[in-house]
Design a protein around this motif. Structure first.
Motif, PDB file in Angstrom:
ATOM      1  N   ILE A 237     -11.756  19.980  -1.076  1.00 50.72           N
ATOM      2  CA  ILE A 237     -11.124  19.663  -2.359  1.00 50.72           C
ATOM      3  C   ILE A 237      -9.961  20.610  -2.615  1.00 50.72           C
ATOM      4  CG2 ILE A 237     -11.465  19.727  -4.862  1.00 50.72           C
ATOM      5  CD1 ILE A 237     -14.214  18.501  -4.391  1.00 50.72           C
ATOM      6  N   SER A 238     -10.141  21.879  -2.313  1.00 52.34           N
ATOM      7  CA  SER A 238      -9.057  22.852  -2.491  1.00 52.34           C
ATOM      8  C   SER A 238      -7.880  22.530  -1.583  1.00 52.34           C
ATOM      9  CB  SER A 238      -9.569  24.265  -2.215  1.00 52.34           C
ATOM     10  OG  SER A 238     -10.518  24.634  -3.172  1.00 52.34           O
ATOM     11  N   ALA A 239      -8.162  22.111  -0.351  1.00 51.20           N
ATOM     12  CA  ALA A 239      -7.089  21.739   0.573  1.00 51.20           C
ATOM     13  C   ALA A 239      -6.313  20.534   0.045  1.00 51.20           C
ATOM     14  CB  ALA A 239      -7.664  21.437   1.958  1.00 51.20           C
ATOM     15  N   LEU A 240      -7.016  19.545  -0.491  1.00 52.39           N
ATOM     16  CA  LEU A 240      -6.359  18.370  -1.049  1.00 52.39           C
ATOM     17  C   LEU A 240      -5.494  18.755  -2.253  1.00 52.39           C
ATOM     18  CD1 LEU A 240      -5.982  15.304  -1.085  1.00 52.39           C
ATOM     19  CD2 LEU A 240      -8.045  15.177  -2.496  1.00 52.39           C
ATOM     20  N   ALA A 241      -6.021  19.593  -3.117  1.00 52.21           N
ATOM     21  CA  ALA A 241      -5.263  20.028  -4.295  1.00 52.21           C
ATOM     22  C   ALA A 241      -4.013  20.803  -3.881  1.00 52.21           C
ATOM     23  CB  ALA A 241      -6.150  20.877  -5.200  1.00 52.21           C
ATOM     24  N   SER A 242      -4.150  21.695  -2.914  1.00 51.77           N
ATOM     25  CA  SER A 242      -2.993  22.473  -2.440  1.00 51.77           C
ATOM     26  C   SER A 242      -1.930  21.557  -1.845  1.00 51.77           C
ATOM     27  CB  SER A 242      -3.436  23.492  -1.391  1.00 51.77           C
ATOM     28  OG  SER A 242      -4.253  24.461  -1.972  1.00 51.77           O
TER      29      SER A 242
ATOM     30  N   ARG B  61       4.467  17.864  -4.649  1.00 51.49           N
ATOM     31  CA  ARG B  61       4.695  17.209  -5.949  1.00 51.49           C
ATOM     32  C   ARG B  61       6.139  16.778  -6.146  1.00 51.49           C
ATOM     33  NH1 ARG B  61       2.959  22.495  -8.841  1.00 51.49           N
ATOM     34  NH2 ARG B  61       4.815  23.729  -8.518  1.00 51.49           N
ATOM     35  N   GLU B  62       7.111  17.529  -5.641  1.00 54.63           N
ATOM     36  CA  GLU B  62       8.509  17.110  -5.766  1.00 54.63           C
ATOM     37  C   GLU B  62       8.779  15.868  -4.933  1.00 54.63           C
ATOM     38  OE1 GLU B  62      10.757  18.150  -7.900  1.00 54.63           O
ATOM     39  OE2 GLU B  62       9.213  19.480  -8.711  1.00 54.63           O
ATOM     40  N   GLN B  63       8.207  15.797  -3.727  1.00 54.24           N
ATOM     41  CA  GLN B  63       8.370  14.618  -2.881  1.00 54.24           C
ATOM     42  C   GLN B  63       7.746  13.392  -3.541  1.00 54.24           C
ATOM     43  OE1 GLN B  63       6.501  16.668   0.468  1.00 54.24           O
ATOM     44  NE2 GLN B  63       8.218  15.970   1.725  1.00 54.24           N
ATOM     45  N   VAL B  64       6.588  13.572  -4.145  1.00 53.38           N
ATOM     46  CA  VAL B  64       5.908  12.466  -4.826  1.00 53.38           C
ATOM     47  C   VAL B  64       6.749  12.005  -6.015  1.00 53.38           C
ATOM     48  CG1 VAL B  64       3.870  11.820  -6.174  1.00 53.38           C
ATOM     49  CG2 VAL B  64       3.610  13.114  -4.049  1.00 53.38           C
ATOM     50  N   ALA B  65       7.271  12.951  -6.777  1.00 51.47           N
ATOM     51  CA  ALA B  65       8.095  12.595  -7.938  1.00 51.47           C
ATOM     52  C   ALA B  65       9.342  11.836  -7.492  1.00 51.47           C
ATOM     53  CB  ALA B  65       8.475  13.848  -8.717  1.00 51.47           C
TER      54      ALA B  65
END
Length: 55
Positions: free
Chosen positions: A30-35, A41-45
């Motif tokens: 879960i921590s790996a997924l969150a990281s 996040r910029e690529q997703v945005a």
């Protein structure tokens, strides 16, 4: 049991919770997924903006 708890006899009552072994085992993926999500996040945005312009 999915977790562990300790009740401390105080006023007001206090309960401290902690993860059981199964919960602790899942923290690493879960921590790996969150990281990964935070790092991208910029690529997703940017991808979201591109998609929204195309709609």
């Amino acid at each position: 049991m999915t977790g562990l708890w300790t009740v401390t006899p105080t006023i007001p009552p206090r309960v401290d919770y902690e993860l059981a072994e199964m919960g602790r085992d899942i923290l690493r993926p879960i921590s790996a997924l969150a990281s990964s999500a935070l790092e991208r996040r910029e690529q997703v945005a940017a991808a979201r903006r591109t998609y929204e312009r195309a709609c």
